[in-house]
Design an enzyme around this catalytic site. Structure first.
Site, short mmCIF file in Angstrom:
data_model
loop_
_atom_site.label_atom_id
_atom_site.label_comp_id
_atom_site.label_asym_id
_atom_site.label_seq_id
_atom_site.Cartn_x
_atom_site.Cartn_y
_atom_site.Cartn_z
N ARG A 64 8.40 10.22 19.12
CA ARG A 64 8.35 11.70 19.20
C ARG A 64 7.86 12.47 17.86
O ARG A 64 6.90 13.48 18.02
CB ARG A 64 9.56 12.27 19.46
N HIS A 68 4.60 14.86 17.27
CA HIS A 68 4.57 16.13 16.86
C HIS A 68 3.83 16.58 15.58
O HIS A 68 3.44 17.56 15.20
CB HIS A 68 6.18 16.49 16.51
N ASP A 69 3.57 15.35 14.70
CA ASP A 69 2.73 15.40 13.45
C ASP A 69 1.55 15.56 14.01
O ASP A 69 0.53 16.66 13.62
CB ASP A 69 3.05 14.17 12.78
N GLY A 74 -3.05 17.43 12.92
CA GLY A 74 -3.61 16.09 13.07
C GLY A 74 -2.56 15.38 12.22
O GLY A 74 -1.69 15.55 11.77
N ASP A 76 -1.42 13.68 9.72
CA ASP A 76 -1.47 13.81 8.24
C ASP A 76 0.04 13.93 7.87
O ASP A 76 0.03 13.95 6.64
CB ASP A 76 -2.12 15.07 7.68
N SER A 78 2.34 15.73 7.79
CA SER A 78 2.68 17.15 7.50
C SER A 78 4.07 17.42 8.06
O SER A 78 4.71 17.95 7.61
CB SER A 78 1.70 18.20 7.90
N GLU A 90 6.98 22.37 8.71
CA GLU A 90 7.22 21.97 10.02
C GLU A 90 8.21 21.63 10.70
O GLU A 90 8.67 21.96 11.79
CB GLU A 90 5.92 21.31 10.52
N ASN A 96 11.05 21.45 16.49
CA ASN A 96 11.11 20.38 15.49
C ASN A 96 12.47 20.10 14.83
O ASN A 96 12.90 19.19 14.21
CB ASN A 96 10.18 20.19 14.40
N PRO A 163 2.82 21.68 22.82
CA PRO A 163 2.88 22.09 24.22
C PRO A 163 4.46 21.96 24.40
O PRO A 163 5.29 21.24 24.24
CB PRO A 163 2.40 20.72 24.96
N HIS A 193 7.58 9.69 27.18
CA HIS A 193 8.98 10.23 27.67
C HIS A 193 9.81 8.92 28.51
O HIS A 193 10.61 9.02 28.88
CB HIS A 193 8.88 11.26 28.79
#
Length: 323
Positions: A64, A68-69, A74, A76, A78, A90, A96, A163, A193
């Site tokens: 997950r 989410h990254d 992209g 990276d 973050s 983030e 998150n 999303p 999932h």
């Protein structure tokens, strides 16, 4: 989850040998660290395996985290950056807040810095770890393309672009298209999932006051909805109450698609895939043929791993902070 001995960990794996793929601003290669840090993948696998032995939630959390990254700026890394007094990162954005097991990536990074200083990016660590947790859980194996750089920007307000579990198929297709991903990628990656668990807050809107015409989402199986109501809507329910996303939640398989066909998708976005002609046939194909799902999931993970990759950025010494 059964955690296999390392020498047999990929016995069910599907090996996909992938050539170097050129991107808009960078080129990734499966051999990127062959000369500079050949022990990269071994260190990552061993560390993730050891973490999973002690906490069976690690695979779902790492997978997950990778999604989410990649869906924000992209792939990276973050999502790994901590907030600072001047910036909310983030990982502290609302979608998150339930991410966990960042310590596993920290542990991998520390070991790689000791073995090969200033060489392996946190973004590559996360991409490889995501592959490893899928393979360890009985899913496919693929060659991870490497050479990503770590981003230096992470903003909590950008997590609004993830999303949502309430999205319909049109919204999902549009969200994936913005990342250069197609409809088949959408359905295949939703199969992630197969691993994991959701708290009630992400789906309980489907169980009451769903529309002026009724209290329950009509696409959900009635018996399943009643079971969810018992878990989520009773007074004084456990704040950690929720539902596993498929019936074999620690094993990576195609059970997720079978449950969606049966009206037992946990999220509205899961169930929507079976209610729309653009995605229904893919759901049915994956439910019938697990090997097809594995092949498509692996290919889609490679495409997801290419999102937003560029030559900009750095190789962080610690994944939580910029250099």
């Amino acid at each position: 989850m059964a955690v296999f001995a390392l020498q047999t960990i990929f016995s069910k794996a599907i090996f996909l040998f992938l050539i170097t793929i050129p991107l808009s601003k960078a080129i990734l290669s499966p051999h990127y660290y062959d000369q500079t840090c050949p022990q990269t993948e071994g260190i990552i696998l061993q560390t993730v395996h050891n973490a999973t032995v002690h906490d069976l939630k690690v695979p779902a959390r790492i997978l997950r985290m990778f999604f989410h990254d990649c869906f924000i700026r992209g792939c990276d890394a973050s999502v790994l950056l901590d907030s600072t007094p001047g910036n909310k990162a983030e990982k502290d954005g609302p979608p998150n807040l339930s991410l966990a097991s960042f310590y596993v990536i920290d542990d991998v990074k520390a070991k790689l810095e000791a073995a090969c200083p200033h060489t392996v990016s946190c973004a590559d660590i996360l991409a490889i770890a995501a592959r490893d947790v899928v393979a360890m859980s009985g899913g496919p194996y693929w060659d991870v393309l490497k050479g990503r750089r770590d981003g230096t920007v992470s903003k909590a307000n950008e997590t609004i672009n993830l999303p949502a579990p309430s999205f319909n198929v049109t919204q999902l297709i549009q969200s994936f298209a913005k990342r250069g991903l197609g409809v088949k990628d959408l359905v295949a990656l939703s199969g992630g999932h197969s691993l994991g668990f959701s708290h009630c807050s992400s789906f309980e809107a489907r169980l009451r006051n769903f529309s002026p015409l009724g209290n329950t989402d009509p696409s959900i199986n009635a018996e399943f909805a009643e079971n969810l109501r018992k878990k989520c809507l009773e007074p004084n329910k456990d704040r950690n109450a929720g539902q596993f996303l498929d019936s074999t939640s620690s094993i990576f398989d195609n059970d997720y698609y079978k449950r969606v066909i049966a009206g037992k998708g946990v999220f509205g976005s899961d169930q929507a895939l079976y209610g729309d002609y653009r995605t229904r046939w893919i759901v049915e194909s994956f439910a019938k043929d697990e090997s097809l799902f594995f092949r498509e999931f692996a290919a889609s993970m490679v495409r997801l791993g290419n999102v937003g990759v560029s030559e900009d950025g750095e190789v962080r010494v610690k994944c939580r902070v910029v250099n």
